[in-house]
Design a protein around this motif. Structure first.
Motif, PDB file in Angstrom:
ATOM      1  N   VAL A 108       0.840  -1.205   0.000  1.00  0.00           N
ATOM      2  CA  VAL A 108       0.000   0.000   0.000  1.00  0.00           C
ATOM      3  C   VAL A 108       0.872   1.251   0.000  1.00  0.00           C
ATOM      4  O   VAL A 108       0.640   2.202  -0.760  1.00  0.00           O
ATOM      5  CB  VAL A 108      -0.946  -0.007   1.219  1.00  0.00           C
ATOM      6  N   GLY A 109       1.897   1.264   0.849  1.00  0.00           N
ATOM      7  CA  GLY A 109       2.805   2.406   0.892  1.00  0.00           C
ATOM      8  C   GLY A 109       3.563   2.601  -0.405  1.00  0.00           C
ATOM      9  O   GLY A 109       3.786   3.738  -0.850  1.00  0.00           O
ATOM     10  N   LEU A 110       3.953   1.497  -1.037  1.00  0.00           N
ATOM     11  CA  LEU A 110       4.660   1.586  -2.317  1.00  0.00           C
ATOM     12  C   LEU A 110       3.761   2.179  -3.397  1.00  0.00           C
ATOM     13  O   LEU A 110       4.208   2.984  -4.224  1.00  0.00           O
ATOM     14  CB  LEU A 110       5.142   0.196  -2.728  1.00  0.00           C
ATOM     15  N   TYR A 111       2.492   1.801  -3.379  1.00  0.00           N
ATOM     16  CA  TYR A 111       1.545   2.363  -4.345  1.00  0.00           C
ATOM     17  C   TYR A 111       1.347   3.862  -4.098  1.00  0.00           C
ATOM     18  O   TYR A 111       1.300   4.661  -5.043  1.00  0.00           O
ATOM     19  CB  TYR A 111       0.208   1.629  -4.240  1.00  0.00           C
ATOM     20  N   LEU A 112       1.248   4.243  -2.833  1.00  0.00           N
ATOM     21  CA  LEU A 112       1.076   5.662  -2.515  1.00  0.00           C
ATOM     22  C   LEU A 112       2.290   6.473  -2.953  1.00  0.00           C
ATOM     23  O   LEU A 112       2.156   7.570  -3.505  1.00  0.00           O
ATOM     24  CB  LEU A 112       0.841   5.829  -1.011  1.00  0.00           C
ATOM     25  N   MET A 113       3.476   5.920  -2.715  1.00  0.00           N
ATOM     26  CA  MET A 113       4.694   6.637  -3.102  1.00  0.00           C
ATOM     27  C   MET A 113       4.796   6.750  -4.623  1.00  0.00           C
ATOM     28  O   MET A 113       5.202   7.793  -5.153  1.00  0.00           O
ATOM     29  CB  MET A 113       5.913   5.917  -2.525  1.00  0.00           C
ATOM     30  N   ALA A 114       4.420   5.693  -5.336  1.00  0.00           N
ATOM     31  CA  ALA A 114       4.451   5.740  -6.797  1.00  0.00           C
ATOM     32  C   ALA A 114       3.400   6.693  -7.352  1.00  0.00           C
ATOM     33  O   ALA A 114       3.555   7.223  -8.460  1.00  0.00           O
ATOM     34  CB  ALA A 114       4.240   4.340  -7.371  1.00  0.00           C
ATOM     35  N   SER A 115       2.340   6.921  -6.584  1.00  0.00           N
ATOM     36  CA  SER A 115       1.278   7.831  -7.024  1.00  0.00           C
ATOM     37  C   SER A 115       1.595   9.285  -6.725  1.00  0.00           C
ATOM     38  O   SER A 115       0.797  10.166  -7.050  1.00  0.00           O
ATOM     39  CB  SER A 115      -0.046   7.447  -6.358  1.00  0.00           C
ATOM     40  N   GLY A 116       2.739   9.528  -6.091  1.00  0.00           N
ATOM     41  CA  GLY A 116       3.146  10.898  -5.819  1.00  0.00           C
ATOM     42  C   GLY A 116       2.784  11.403  -4.443  1.00  0.00           C
ATOM     43  O   GLY A 116       2.875  12.613  -4.188  1.00  0.00           O
ATOM     44  N   ALA A 117       2.381  10.515  -3.544  1.00  0.00           N
ATOM     45  CA  ALA A 117       2.043  10.946  -2.187  1.00  0.00           C
ATOM     46  C   ALA A 117       3.304  11.383  -1.442  1.00  0.00           C
ATOM     47  O   ALA A 117       4.382  10.807  -1.621  1.00  0.00           O
ATOM     48  CB  ALA A 117       1.353   9.815  -1.426  1.00  0.00           C
ATOM     49  N   THR A 118       3.174  12.394  -0.624  1.00  0.00           N
ATOM     50  CA  THR A 118       4.312  12.894   0.142  1.00  0.00           C
ATOM     51  C   THR A 118       4.605  11.978   1.322  1.00  0.00           C
ATOM     52  O   THR A 118       3.772  11.159   1.721  1.00  0.00           O
ATOM     53  CB  THR A 118       4.026  14.310   0.658  1.00  0.00           C
ATOM     54  N   TRP A 119       5.798  12.133   1.877  1.00  0.00           N
ATOM     55  CA  TRP A 119       6.168  11.334   3.040  1.00  0.00           C
ATOM     56  C   TRP A 119       5.240  11.617   4.217  1.00  0.00           C
ATOM     57  O   TRP A 119       4.905  10.718   4.989  1.00  0.00           O
ATOM     58  CB  TRP A 119       7.625  11.626   3.421  1.00  0.00           C
ATOM     59  N   GLU A 120       4.833  12.878   4.356  1.00  0.00           N
ATOM     60  CA  GLU A 120       3.951  13.233   5.470  1.00  0.00           C
ATOM     61  C   GLU A 120       2.608  12.521   5.359  1.00  0.00           C
ATOM     62  O   GLU A 120       2.067  12.021   6.356  1.00  0.00           O
ATOM     63  CB  GLU A 120       3.740  14.751   5.517  1.00  0.00           C
ATOM     64  N   SER A 121       2.059  12.462   4.146  1.00  0.00           N
ATOM     65  CA  SER A 121       0.765  11.794   3.971  1.00  0.00           C
ATOM     66  C   SER A 121       0.886  10.291   4.200  1.00  0.00           C
ATOM     67  O   SER A 121      -0.002   9.666   4.793  1.00  0.00           O
ATOM     68  CB  SER A 121       0.215  12.072   2.573  1.00  0.00           C
ATOM     69  N   ILE A 122       2.004   9.694   3.753  1.00  0.00           N
ATOM     70  CA  ILE A 122       2.204   8.258   3.973  1.00  0.00           C
ATOM     71  C   ILE A 122       2.356   7.964   5.463  1.00  0.00           C
ATOM     72  O   ILE A 122       1.809   6.980   5.976  1.00  0.00           O
ATOM     73  CB  ILE A 122       3.432   7.762   3.185  1.00  0.00           C
ATOM     74  N   ASP A 123       3.076   8.833   6.172  1.00  0.00           N
ATOM     75  CA  ASP A 123       3.222   8.645   7.621  1.00  0.00           C
ATOM     76  C   ASP A 123       1.885   8.804   8.335  1.00  0.00           C
ATOM     77  O   ASP A 123       1.620   8.124   9.334  1.00  0.00           O
ATOM     78  CB  ASP A 123       4.238   9.642   8.179  1.00  0.00           C
ATOM     79  N   THR A 124       1.037   9.690   7.834  1.00  0.00           N
ATOM     80  CA  THR A 124      -0.291   9.856   8.437  1.00  0.00           C
ATOM     81  C   THR A 124      -1.131   8.600   8.257  1.00  0.00           C
ATOM     82  O   THR A 124      -1.783   8.124   9.197  1.00  0.00           O
ATOM     83  CB  THR A 124      -1.014  11.061   7.808  1.00  0.00           C
TER      84      THR A 124
END
Length: 306
Positions: free
Chosen positions: A184-200
């Motif tokens: 899930v985190g890898l998909y979010l990072m590939a979609s352009g999500a920021t580190w702050e949003s992934i940590d949230t």
């Protein structure tokens, strides 16, 4: 106004000092007959009086027993306690199954290095084959969460969410069962999500933290190169058709900021398809080098087409 019973007690030779007396009514006399007390006191009749102590011993001899039996029956048939007992058993079984499932998923990820399984049927078979005690657990989760009124298509789609829920539950019990969260985190990072949003999202329990996802991404990148090299080393005698799709996308930012004025994307897709029926092309064939120093020669292509 009712007259007060003043005695005396009708029991022979009664010497109990008291000022409380009870009269023998028709109902009290019937109780004596049912309890066979008249065999001991045949001289008692309706209308006579008894002191309170003898009245309790003769007329209400089983009063304490009736109360205790009534409480016992009430306790046995009380639905809330039956429900509580069944809930306790269900909770124990569910907790045990979650513990076993967590161990199975840990073994799959950490020991066997298996890929993430998101297909409901394959996931069900995987956990049941790993531990027979989990037979019926996935179906129990499905029947508990998914309403029967849904269509067959919606039920099948919802089962995929149940698979994700099982991974999340296992991750809550053991933080090292994080394969689903990493994806899930890898998909979010590939979609352009920021580190702050992934940590949230990681705080909510749906993803791994951004640092862990970044390390996972680097690990995949490193292992991918190794896998490619291993594949070509093992299949070097087989013909491969290699295709490269080079993609560029450069767009101007309408409202540039102090950081960037344009948005450029570039990636290349490389596909190598093995052809098992044909051997690989040698680098030098009949004294001719496979690479053309002139690159693409249009006349040769036109002649071949013509």
């Amino acid at each position: 106004m009712y007259s007060k019973n003043t005695g005396p007690c009708s029991i022979n030779n009664c010497t109990i000092p008291t000022n409380r007396f009870r009269i023998i009514t028709e109902l009290a006399y019937e109780k004596c007959q049912k309890k066979n007390m008249l065999e001991l006191y045949p001289y008692l009749h309706i209308g006579q009086q008894l002191c309170h102590s003898h009245y309790c011993k003769i007329i209400e001899v089983d009063r304490g027993q009736r109360k205790s039996n009534k409480k016992l029956k009430k306790k046995i048939v009380e639905p809330t306690e039956l429900i509580d007992n069944s809930n306790n058993n269900t909770d124990t079984v569910f907790s045990s199954n979650v513990k076993i499932m967590t161990k199975v998923l840990y073994e799959q990820q950490r020991r066997k290095c298996a890929d993430l399984e998101l297909d409901p049927i394959k996931f069900k078979n995987m956990i049941e084959d790993a531990n027979p005690q989990l037979k019926g657990f996935f179906n129990y989760m499905v029947n508990t969460i998914i309403p029967k009124e849904r269509s067959a298509h919606n039920q099948n789609e919802a089962k995929k969410s149940i698979v994700g829920l099982c991974y999340l539950i296992a991750g809550l019990r053991n933080k090292f069962v994080n394969q689903h969260k990493l994806e899930v985190g890898l998909y979010l990072m590939a979609s352009g999500a920021t580190w702050e949003s992934i940590d949230t999202i990681s705080t909510l329990g749906y993803s791994a933290c951004a640092k862990t996802v970044e390390e996972y991404r680097k690990k995949i990148q490193k292992e991918h190169v190794t896998k490619i090299e291993k594949h070509f080393m093992e299949n070097k005698n087989i013909l491969h058709i290699y295709n490269i799709d080079d993609y560029h996308s450069i767009h101007e930012v309408r409202r540039p900021d102090t950081v960037s004025t344009s948005l450029a994307k570039h990636f290349a897709t490389c596909v190598a398809k093995p052809v098992n029926e044909f051997p690989s092309v040698p680098l030098v064939f009949n004294g001719i080098f496979i690479h053309n120093p002139l690159n693409v020669e249009a006349p040769r292509i036109c002649c071949s087409i013509g």
